[in-house]
Design an enzyme around this catalytic site. Sequence first.
Site, PDB file in Angstrom:
ATOM      1  N   GLU A   1       0.837  -1.204   0.000  1.00 60.73           N
ATOM      2  CA  GLU A   1       0.000   0.000   0.000  1.00 60.73           C
ATOM      3  C   GLU A   1       0.873   1.255   0.000  1.00 60.73           C
ATOM      4  OE1 GLU A   1      -2.797   2.503   3.053  1.00 60.73           O
ATOM      5  OE2 GLU A   1      -2.367   0.401   3.500  1.00 60.73           O
TER       6      GLU A   1
ATOM      7  N   ASP B   1       0.630   3.822  -3.191  1.00 62.50           N
ATOM      8  CA  ASP B   1       0.207   5.215  -3.045  1.00 62.50           C
ATOM      9  C   ASP B   1       1.064   6.128  -3.915  1.00 62.50           C
ATOM     10  OD1 ASP B   1      -1.272   7.410  -1.509  1.00 62.50           O
ATOM     11  OD2 ASP B   1       0.808   7.877  -1.030  1.00 62.50           O
TER      12      ASP B   1
ATOM     13  N   GLU C   1      -4.605   0.361  -3.725  1.00 59.37           N
ATOM     14  CA  GLU C   1      -3.230   0.848  -3.826  1.00 59.37           C
ATOM     15  C   GLU C   1      -2.234  -0.297  -3.760  1.00 59.37           C
ATOM     16  OE1 GLU C   1      -3.816   5.317  -1.921  1.00 59.37           O
ATOM     17  OE2 GLU C   1      -3.004   3.709  -0.666  1.00 59.37           O
TER      18      GLU C   1
ATOM     19  N   ASP D   1      -7.305   0.923   0.342  1.00 60.85           N
ATOM     20  CA  ASP D   1      -5.963   0.446   0.679  1.00 60.85           C
ATOM     21  C   ASP D   1      -5.571  -0.738  -0.198  1.00 60.85           C
ATOM     22  OD1 ASP D   1      -5.842   2.354   2.647  1.00 60.85           O
ATOM     23  OD2 ASP D   1      -6.295   0.984   4.295  1.00 60.85           O
TER      24      ASP D   1
END
EC number: 3.1.26.3
Length: 266
Positions: A72, A76, A147, A144
């Site tokens: 994650e 991002d 990502e 989450d």
Amino acid sequence: MDASSSSNPDDGLQAIRLVDASDDEPYADAVAKIERCQEILGYDFRDLDLLRSALTHASGASHRLASNERLEFLGDSVLGLTVCEWLFNEYPEYSEGDLTKIKSAVVSRRSCGKVACKLGLDQCLIVGRGVTRNRSYPKSLVSDVFEAVIAALYIDGGPEIVRDRLKLWLAEEVNLAVDTQGSGNHKSVLQQFAQRELSATPVYKLIRETGPDHRKMFLMGAMVDDRRFAPAWGNNKKDAEQRAAANALAELHNAKVPYDSEQPPA
């Protein structure tokens, strides 16, 4: 499986069905979810353990590092960079400030969660028994995993795969953000959208004015092809028209209108 399917396509942030990592047959269940995820992504992973990690919430992992938290973290940044490059190349007339607002809307948790559920990633999550028993978990959980999956695609397939998939998945979110968060000239954006999508030209109507001559307030409403949109107040007609256009753009994209029409601002 159709990548556009969802348990509820109208609300990507609804309650989601979760896979319990403590079921009687957790391994077989996880394998089925991994296969389903690959179908959704349209990509066969060389490293299936990587994809499993991307789908595994901390509550369903044998230890913290086996969860999707590290992926994650990477995803991002990969998401942000890919969207920034996309916007930079596609909208050369937009300022840094406009691009920043658009990017922030596109990569927001709400946007990512909505897209993830439309794809069906909410059906691929692996979590612990406590999460499913309580039926109470943050709605950010799906964003989450979105990502984390992006990071897994990036590692296993490279940036081109990520770029292609995100342009397909996020096109609607980018268009919405450009129309509602971009140039401050909402009238111009509304006119371009209306002519492009509806073959119509917006018109504006004065609905009400109030206040003394030296401090008048105007309530203006936008109309496109006989459809009336939420009006907005302004200190002058020009300002009110801009705000009315912003409200119209929001309604056209099923978003919350940014300006109140009930009473003039103090």
